[in-house]
Scaffold this active site. Structure first.
Site, PDB file in Angstrom:
ATOM      1  N   GLY A   1      44.465  41.421  42.914  1.00 37.58           N
ATOM      2  CA  GLY A   1      44.643  41.788  44.632  1.00 37.58           C
ATOM      3  C   GLY A   1      45.977  42.479  44.757  1.00 37.58           C
TER       4      GLY A   1
ATOM      5  N   GLU B   1      40.901  40.168  36.519  1.00 39.62           N
ATOM      6  CA  GLU B   1      39.580  39.725  36.816  1.00 39.62           C
ATOM      7  C   GLU B   1      38.603  39.193  35.814  1.00 39.62           C
ATOM      8  OE1 GLU B   1      41.255  42.189  40.273  1.00 39.62           O
ATOM      9  OE2 GLU B   1      40.974  42.407  37.876  1.00 39.62           O
TER      10      GLU B   1
ATOM     11  N   ALA C   1      44.459  37.497  44.170  1.00 38.71           N
ATOM     12  CA  ALA C   1      43.845  36.848  45.376  1.00 38.71           C
ATOM     13  C   ALA C   1      43.979  35.302  45.182  1.00 38.71           C
ATOM     14  CB  ALA C   1      42.220  37.120  45.399  1.00 38.71           C
TER      15      ALA C   1
END
Length: 270
Positions: free
Chosen positions: A120, A143, A75
């Protein structure tokens, strides 16, 4: 079919295979809000054609890949750093719509992964039917190193791809898998020596699938989705229903006729 020009995507249709290239190479194709918006519009447009065109489809398969040195590196962290919790929830929900729409397409979808497929990017790849990788590819869900959790489906799809034990390890540590390790773990279907060979391999698979019955492939995809995680007796009921539905298609009539006549079938896609 005609698709508009997108700010962050390139699209190309050849031999009824649509290639969607995430095109933010300077940002390693990170999934910004605009990229997610473009993906949502593009996949929705394809889905509308395929679900409403009664089998006479201009697209029989999709390839999703990335421009430059990465598939999708994750992301857009710079953008996400400024998001409120509600903004983050909306961003996650929008990308969930993209990944679900990919899974529900009635044609095969291949993620052609070159370079990084992290966060992502790994989640986008896992929403595709197959993941093909160049030998330089790497996969991971990093993450937790940012104080975050997967937001685009990683905590749901990764255990289904590699099993709960390895998924927990990867999600807890952020450790990356090489292409070879991802192949061994079952995340990746095939590994290729170069990006050119990767795309050629993906197109070859989709060209072969395009010669099969579109109606049957759509039924197979739906059956796989509806039976995942269910008890075997219940899943077999769903399979029997799909088997019955196949016998009502024009493709079944053409396929069996051509087989008995020792001719190649000309499937109408219905």
């Amino acid at each position: 079919m005609q698709l508009p020009a997108y700010a962050t995507l390139l699209t190309d249709i050849r031999n009824r295979v649509l290639t969607i290239t995430v095109n933010r190479p300077d940002a390693l194709n990170a999934l910004s809000s605009r990229t997610v918006e473009d993906l949502e519009h593009c996949i929705t447009a394809v889905a509308e054609v395929l679900h409403n065109d009664d089998g006479a489809w201009p697209v029989r398969g999709l390839i999703i890949t990335g421009a430059g040195k990465a598939f999708v590196a994750g992301a857009d962290i710079r953008e996400m750093a400024a998001m409120s919790p509600d903004d983050a929830h909306d961003h996650s929900s929008r990308m969930h719509k993209v990944t679900l729409a990919l899974e529900e397409l009635p044609v095969p979808v291949i993620a052609a992964v070159n370079g990084y497929a992290l966060g992502g990017g790994c989640e986008l790849a896992m929403a595709c039917d197959l993941i093909y990788a160049a030998s330089n590819a790497s996969f991971g869900q990093p993450e937790v190193g940012l104080g975050l959790v997967p937001g685009f489906g990683g905590s749901v799809r990764l255990p289904r791809r590699v099993g709960p034990g390895l998924a927990r390890e990867l999600l807890f540590t952020g450790r990356r898998l090489t292409a070879a390790e991802a192949r061994e773990a079952g995340l990746v279907t095939a590994v290729f020596n170069s990006v050119d060979e990767l795309l050629e391999g993906a197109r070859s698979t989709l060209d072969l699938a395009a010669r099969q019955s579109p109606a049957a492939i759509a039924l197979v995809k739906r059956t796989l989705a509806e039976t995942e995680g269910r008890r075997v007796p219940e899943a077999l009921v769903t399979e029997a229903d799909a088997f019955r539905a196949a016998f009502a298609t024009e493709d079944k009539a053409e396929g069996t006729r051509a087989f008995l006549a020792k001719e190649p079938p000309n499937f109408p896609g219905r």
